[in-house]
Motif scaffolding. Structure first.
Motif, mmCIF file in Angstrom:
data_model
loop_
_atom_site.group_PDB
_atom_site.id
_atom_site.type_symbol
_atom_site.label_atom_id
_atom_site.label_comp_id
_atom_site.label_asym_id
_atom_site.label_seq_id
_atom_site.Cartn_x
_atom_site.Cartn_y
_atom_site.Cartn_z
ATOM 1 N N ARG A 29 0.828 -1.204 0.000
ATOM 2 C CA ARG A 29 0.000 0.000 0.000
ATOM 3 C C ARG A 29 0.866 1.259 0.000
ATOM 4 N NH1 ARG A 29 -2.874 -1.510 3.802
ATOM 5 N NH2 ARG A 29 -1.807 -0.501 5.552
ATOM 6 N N ALA A 30 1.911 1.258 0.830
ATOM 7 C CA ALA A 30 2.803 2.411 0.893
ATOM 8 C C ALA A 30 3.554 2.600 -0.422
ATOM 9 C CB ALA A 30 3.795 2.247 2.052
ATOM 10 N N GLY A 31 4.032 1.493 -0.992
ATOM 11 C CA GLY A 31 4.776 1.595 -2.248
ATOM 12 C C GLY A 31 3.943 2.141 -3.376
ATOM 13 N N ARG A 32 2.719 1.638 -3.502
ATOM 14 C CA ARG A 32 1.852 2.107 -4.582
ATOM 15 C C ARG A 32 1.520 3.593 -4.402
ATOM 16 N NH1 ARG A 32 -2.047 -1.150 -3.871
ATOM 17 N NH2 ARG A 32 -1.550 -2.690 -5.474
ATOM 18 N N LEU A 102 6.326 -4.156 -16.115
ATOM 19 C CA LEU A 102 5.436 -4.331 -14.973
ATOM 20 C C LEU A 102 5.828 -3.375 -13.855
ATOM 21 C CD1 LEU A 102 3.995 -7.492 -13.435
ATOM 22 C CD2 LEU A 102 5.468 -6.102 -11.961
ATOM 23 N N ASP A 103 4.831 -2.713 -13.266
ATOM 24 C CA ASP A 103 5.094 -1.829 -12.136
ATOM 25 C C ASP A 103 3.870 -1.782 -11.231
ATOM 26 O OD1 ASP A 103 7.460 0.366 -11.612
ATOM 27 O OD2 ASP A 103 5.581 0.965 -10.665
ATOM 28 N N LEU A 104 4.118 -1.508 -9.952
ATOM 29 C CA LEU A 104 3.024 -1.396 -8.982
ATOM 30 C C LEU A 104 2.284 -0.075 -9.120
ATOM 31 C CD1 LEU A 104 1.746 -2.786 -6.464
ATOM 32 C CD2 LEU A 104 3.417 -1.550 -5.076
ATOM 33 N N SER A 105 2.976 0.944 -9.628
ATOM 34 C CA SER A 105 2.425 2.304 -9.685
ATOM 35 C C SER A 105 1.747 2.592 -11.023
ATOM 36 C CB SER A 105 3.544 3.324 -9.456
ATOM 37 O OG SER A 105 3.132 4.624 -9.811
ATOM 38 N N THR A 204 16.043 -4.443 9.936
ATOM 39 C CA THR A 204 14.774 -3.787 10.246
ATOM 40 C C THR A 204 14.464 -2.768 9.153
ATOM 41 O OG1 THR A 204 15.294 -3.961 12.598
ATOM 42 C CG2 THR A 204 13.480 -2.498 11.991
ATOM 43 N N PRO A 205 13.264 -2.796 8.571
ATOM 44 C CA PRO A 205 12.954 -1.892 7.449
ATOM 45 C C PRO A 205 13.052 -0.409 7.817
ATOM 46 C CG PRO A 205 11.321 -3.640 7.599
ATOM 47 C CD PRO A 205 12.164 -3.742 8.840
ATOM 48 N N TYR A 206 13.465 0.376 6.828
ATOM 49 C CA TYR A 206 13.424 1.834 6.931
ATOM 50 C C TYR A 206 12.008 2.281 6.590
ATOM 51 C CZ TYR A 206 13.839 6.667 5.340
ATOM 52 O OH TYR A 206 13.651 8.009 5.146
ATOM 53 N N VAL A 207 11.434 3.137 7.426
ATOM 54 C CA VAL A 207 10.037 3.532 7.265
ATOM 55 C C VAL A 207 9.880 5.040 7.397
ATOM 56 C CG1 VAL A 207 7.667 3.239 8.131
ATOM 57 C CG2 VAL A 207 9.284 1.339 8.257
ATOM 58 N N GLU A 208 9.106 5.616 6.483
ATOM 59 C CA GLU A 208 8.593 6.975 6.631
ATOM 60 C C GLU A 208 7.094 6.836 6.853
ATOM 61 O OE1 GLU A 208 9.644 9.114 3.107
ATOM 62 O OE2 GLU A 208 11.804 8.818 3.404
ATOM 63 N N GLY A 213 0.677 7.242 11.997
ATOM 64 C CA GLY A 213 1.525 6.076 12.172
ATOM 65 C C GLY A 213 1.470 5.096 11.032
ATOM 66 N N GLU A 214 0.899 5.508 9.898
ATOM 67 C CA GLU A 214 0.797 4.633 8.734
ATOM 68 C C GLU A 214 2.012 4.831 7.828
ATOM 69 O OE1 GLU A 214 -4.083 4.922 8.376
ATOM 70 O OE2 GLU A 214 -2.782 6.358 7.333
ATOM 71 N N ALA A 215 2.587 3.743 7.373
ATOM 72 C CA ALA A 215 3.760 3.830 6.505
ATOM 73 C C ALA A 215 3.402 4.491 5.184
ATOM 74 C CB ALA A 215 4.336 2.446 6.252
ATOM 75 N N THR A 216 4.212 5.476 4.793
ATOM 76 C CA THR A 216 4.036 6.127 3.494
ATOM 77 C C THR A 216 5.165 5.770 2.535
ATOM 78 O OG1 THR A 216 5.186 8.095 4.337
ATOM 79 C CG2 THR A 216 2.769 8.072 4.491
ATOM 80 N N TYR A 217 6.246 5.248 3.062
ATOM 81 C CA TYR A 217 7.374 4.784 2.241
ATOM 82 C C TYR A 217 8.122 3.738 3.052
ATOM 83 C CZ TYR A 217 11.819 4.621 -0.221
ATOM 84 O OH TYR A 217 12.924 4.183 -0.902
ATOM 85 N N VAL A 218 8.475 2.632 2.408
ATOM 86 C CA VAL A 218 9.180 1.553 3.093
ATOM 87 C C VAL A 218 10.295 1.036 2.203
ATOM 88 C CG1 VAL A 218 8.987 -0.685 4.244
ATOM 89 C CG2 VAL A 218 7.008 0.849 4.194
ATOM 90 N N GLU A 219 11.452 0.790 2.808
ATOM 91 C CA GLU A 219 12.565 0.193 2.071
ATOM 92 C C GLU A 219 13.167 -0.921 2.910
ATOM 93 O OE1 GLU A 219 16.563 1.578 -0.386
ATOM 94 O OE2 GLU A 219 15.055 3.050 0.197
ATOM 95 N N PHE A 220 13.503 -2.028 2.249
ATOM 96 C CA PHE A 220 13.981 -3.219 2.942
ATOM 97 C C PHE A 220 15.442 -3.493 2.599
ATOM 98 C CE2 PHE A 220 9.446 -3.573 2.564
ATOM 99 C CZ PHE A 220 9.036 -4.090 3.789
ATOM 100 N N HIS A 221 16.187 -3.917 3.615
ATOM 101 C CA HIS A 221 17.597 -4.243 3.444
ATOM 102 C C HIS A 221 17.815 -5.742 3.624
ATOM 103 C CE1 HIS A 221 21.884 -4.538 4.070
ATOM 104 N NE2 HIS A 221 21.733 -4.854 5.337
#
Length: 276
Positions: A29-32, A102-105, A204-208, A213-221
């Motif tokens: 949801r955040a990524g899209r 293919l893309d989510l957006s 641990t994911p990086y989160v904006e 408190g809902e994630a608007t951007y997430v990045e995984f390492h």
């Protein structure tokens, strides 16, 4: 290629940035929503570097036209995972391939259509989650991702398995992402970005997130070893790991990627994988 980096404070507060666990539904949801909201600015800021019909693997500017990591593409069915505006697919189209982007957006794919109209090209585009590819088994000869999908998904292994499924035996899967080593450093293009401030082993994911408190951007390492295990567990054979050097004549600064950092520590990792 996303420019937001991992070197941020730990412990995300409401309306802030930091690190916390994020589930698949929240990350999708955040990524899209993030890419739909930021696609216009992204294409305006980075469109010149990416080009409309250019295939670069990362901020270092390594071009597939010369690198040929995918091998022969003419006459091949090719899937681009996390395509953005499909610049890479358009480059392969000019070389005789039959690409699908293919893309989510949805907004990113609208930019793909805009560029197609400007160039008289037509790259088939599909909006979908990379962890649930809407294609039959063995539909493609080749698949690739240039800084797309994998850093934004909690299920990298699932993406690998899906790509393996839709590739024919003997197919190739090549993907690039921010070099895992970068996770330990602040996302600063200057000298401050050369001092490790965070554990490379902390996944641990990086989160904006917003004030609710809902994630608007997430990045995984994932560490290099973890990515290699994802590749192997999906049934691929890793045949090369490319770490492009920063070119002497490139002055481009892209978020945390810069000549200052790029000439001392790797910025991009490219995994070249074969399906037996």
């Amino acid at each position: 290629m996303q420019e937001t980096g991992p070197g941020e404070p730990v412990g995300a507060a409401l309306g802030g940035v930091g690190r916390r666990a994020v589930g698949p539904a929240e990350s999708v949801r955040a990524g899209r929503s993030w890419w739909d909201a930021n696609a216009d600015d992204y294409q305006a800021e980075h469109g010149d570097f990416l080009g409309d019909t250019r295939f670069v693997w990362g901020p270092e500017g390594l071009d597939e036209q010369g690198a040929r990591l995918l091998g022969e593409v003419a006459g091949r069915r090719v899937l681009e995972v996390g395509a953005g505006a499909a610049q890479c697919s358009r480059s392969l189209l000019a070389r005789g391939a039959s690409p699908v982007a293919l893309d989510l957006s949805f907004r990113q794919l609208q930019h793909a259509r805009r560029i197609d109209l400007a160039h008289g090209t037509a790259v088939p585009a599909v909006q979908a989650d990379a962890a649930a590819l809407p294609f039959r088994d063995g539909a493609f000869d080749l698949a690739f991702s240039a800084y797309g999908a994998l850093p934004f998904s909690p299920d990298g292994g699932g993406i690998m398995r899906e790509v393996h499924r839709v590739l024919k035996p003997g197919g190739r899967w090549v993907f690039s992402l921010s070099h895992p080593l970068r996770w330990a450093f602040p996302d600063d293009p200057g000298e401050a970005g050369l001092t490790a401030t965070h554990s490379y082993f902390d996944t641990t994911p990086y989160v904006e997130q917003n004030d609710a408190g809902e994630a608007t951007y997430v990045e995984f390492h994932r560490t290099l070893g973890m990515r290699v295990r994802e590749v192997a567990a999906a049934g691929f054979r890793l045949v090369d790991l490319v770490e492009p050097e920063w070119p002497e004549d490139l002055a481009q600064v892209w978020g945390g990627w810069s000549p200052t950092r790029g000439r001392r520590i790797p910025g991009t990792a490219i995994f070249v994988c074969d399906r037996d």
